[in-house]
Design an enzyme around this catalytic site. Structure first.
Site, PDB file in Angstrom:
ATOM      1  CD  GLU A  99     137.377  10.001  38.285  1.00 43.69           C
ATOM      2  OE1 GLU A  99     138.372   9.452  37.796  1.00 43.69           O
ATOM      3  OE2 GLU A  99     137.073  11.185  38.058  1.00 43.69           O
ATOM      4  N   GLY A 106     137.515   9.372  27.689  1.00 38.93           N
ATOM      5  CA  GLY A 106     138.162  10.291  26.765  1.00 38.93           C
ATOM      6  C   GLY A 106     137.921  11.740  27.133  1.00 38.93           C
ATOM      7  CE1 TYR A 107     134.642  12.555  30.249  1.00 38.47           C
ATOM      8  CE2 TYR A 107     135.188  13.628  32.315  1.00 38.47           C
ATOM      9  CZ  TYR A 107     134.273  12.982  31.519  1.00 38.47           C
ATOM     10  OH  TYR A 107     133.007  12.775  31.984  1.00 38.47           O
ATOM     11  CB  SER A 108     143.132  14.466  29.784  1.00 37.07           C
ATOM     12  OG  SER A 108     142.710  14.628  31.114  1.00 37.07           O
ATOM     13  CB  SER A 129     143.100   4.844  32.760  1.00 39.04           C
ATOM     14  OG  SER A 129     143.699   5.907  33.445  1.00 39.04           O
ATOM     15  CB  SER A 131     146.057  18.788  38.649  1.00 41.18           C
ATOM     16  OG  SER A 131     145.550  20.100  38.457  1.00 41.18           O
ATOM     17  CG  ASN A 132     147.019  18.124  44.635  1.00 38.66           C
ATOM     18  OD1 ASN A 132     146.209  17.228  44.410  1.00 38.66           O
ATOM     19  ND2 ASN A 132     147.955  18.028  45.570  1.00 38.66           N
ATOM     20  CD  GLU A 133     147.567  25.115  38.511  1.00 43.81           C
ATOM     21  OE1 GLU A 133     147.545  26.274  38.086  1.00 43.81           O
ATOM     22  OE2 GLU A 133     148.194  24.192  37.965  1.00 43.81           O
TER      23      GLU A 133
END
Length: 388
Positions: free
Chosen positions: A244, A127-129, A161, A367-369
């Site tokens: 992770e 439960g992060y995002s 997920s 994310s890549n950013e």
């Protein structure tokens, strides 16, 4: 024969002898974009593994693991992938929460939760995002207040997920009123089967629903279900992210190689490989796969030294971008046939699923950013990105 080679041979032999009978049909089932496949059967397989002592192999023996060395863990994940064994259903508990509890948990927490992870009796989600705190996790708004002997949790998590299959969720929540950013956060262990928790699956481009929204409306968890001290949630959460990107990445690389080989076979079969541009992209994909492995091995050197370094962010950007580009290559190799579903109402083949689901690789798990910002600001010392 070295201890690593003996261990590898033991893993290979066990998999060969057990991926048979009722489990034979599970080869290649599950994984990103395909977590709906034979979930109950894969759960039974993983409990079969647990009974034989093949879960949590890298954990210390006192916590139910095998105490495998880093090299042995690499061998396990590579052999598991080479056997085309089914995707694991307990990855988040085994690879993320378990090591976090071993590092930061209390003796009571380890005794309560670790044996059930080893036995695959309780499944976990992360439960992060949140809707306004995806890659910018420090902007999260989910809050928790201590009410007597329990925490009361209110807020929303997203892109969670396998929450619909999970029993518990480790939740980063704001526990200090008036705090901002990285301060005042805590890391809580919250049961999902209770009033005040609602899980809503999110339909994806692939037509599957392995991600979820999770709503907490005064959900309760015991006061002792906090990992680390109140306010230390950011430190604990970042440690979890470090775990992770561990040894399982080398097993992932084996899976990527198998996907590339299938694309190459199709290119030969339908003569797409006669196009010099396709041949060049296939060559670049092969080179990229070797770089992924090199990055993973370099990252594991950092893990062996105590903590993953910038290689973790570098590797995440590279493999995520590579995998997305492999999906695009697969569609170009398929040609016009790639635009047609295999059947009604939305039956996708493996190439189409690869193309669609790999779009998410550059978003989830950082994310890549954000990974580029981490490298620029924390590694290279460049000025921080301007934020409102």
């Amino acid at each position: 024969m070295s201890s690593v080679e003996e261990f590898r041979a033991e893993v290979r032999g066990w998999l060969r002898g057990n991926l048979t009978g009722e489990f034979a049909s599970l080869r290649g089932r599950g994984g990103p974009g395909r977590e709906h496949e034979a979930f109950a059967e894969r759960l039974a397989w993983e409990r079969h593994m647990a009974a034989a002592g093949w879960t949590c192999v890298g954990w210390p023996k006192e916590y139910g693991g095998r105490g495998a060395t880093l090299e042995q863990q690499v061998a396990f994940h590579e052999e598991y992938a080479l056997a085309d064994a089914p995707a694991r259903v307990n990855h988040i508990g085994e690879q993320l929460l378990g090591p976090t509890l071993i590092a930061f948990g209390t003796p009571e927490q380890r005794e309560r939760f670790l044996p059930r992870i080893v036995a695959v009796e309780e499944l976990w989600c992360q439960g992060y995002s949140e809707p306004d705190a995806g890659s910018d996790l420090a902007n999260l708004r989910t809050r928790a207040e201590l009410d007597g002997e329990e925490w009361a949790v209110t807020g929303q998590k997203t892109w969670t997920s396998l929450a619909h299959e999970s029993d518990w969720c480790f939740v980063v929540a704001r526990t200090e009123q008036g705090s901002t950013r990285h301060q005042g956060l805590s890391y809580l262990l919250v049961p999902l089967d209770q009033p005040g928790v609602e899980v809503r699956p999110i339909a994806q481009l692939t037509g599957t629903c392995e991600f979820n929204e999770v709503f907490f409306d005064g959900a309760r968890t015991a006061a002792g279900n906090i990992v680390g001290a109140p306010g230390e949630g950011w430190k604990v959460a970042m440690a979890t992210l470090g775990f992770e990107r561990g040894v399982s990445t080398l097993g992932q690389q084996v899976g990527f190689r198998r996907e590339l080989e299938v694309v190459i076979e199709l290119a030969k079969r339908n003569r797409a490989a006669e196009d010099p541009l396709i041949r060049d992209r296939i060559a670049q994909a092969w080179i990229g796969l070797e770089i992924i492995r090199g990055n993973a091995l370099r990252m594991l050197d950092g893990v062996a030294a105590g903590a993953p370094g910038p290689e973790a962010s570098i590797g995440k950007i590279f493999w995520a971008t590579w995998h997305r580009e492999l999906g695009e290559l697969a569609m170009d190799v398929c040609g016009a046939d790639g635009m047609l579903a295999a059947g009604e109402p939305y039956d996708l083949d493996d190439f189409q699923r690869l193309f669609l689901f790999s779009r998410s690789d550059t978003i989830y798990a950082g994310s890549n950013e954000i990974q580029r910002n981490i490298i620029a600001e924390r590694v290279l010392g460049l000025p921080k990105e301007v934020r409102p």
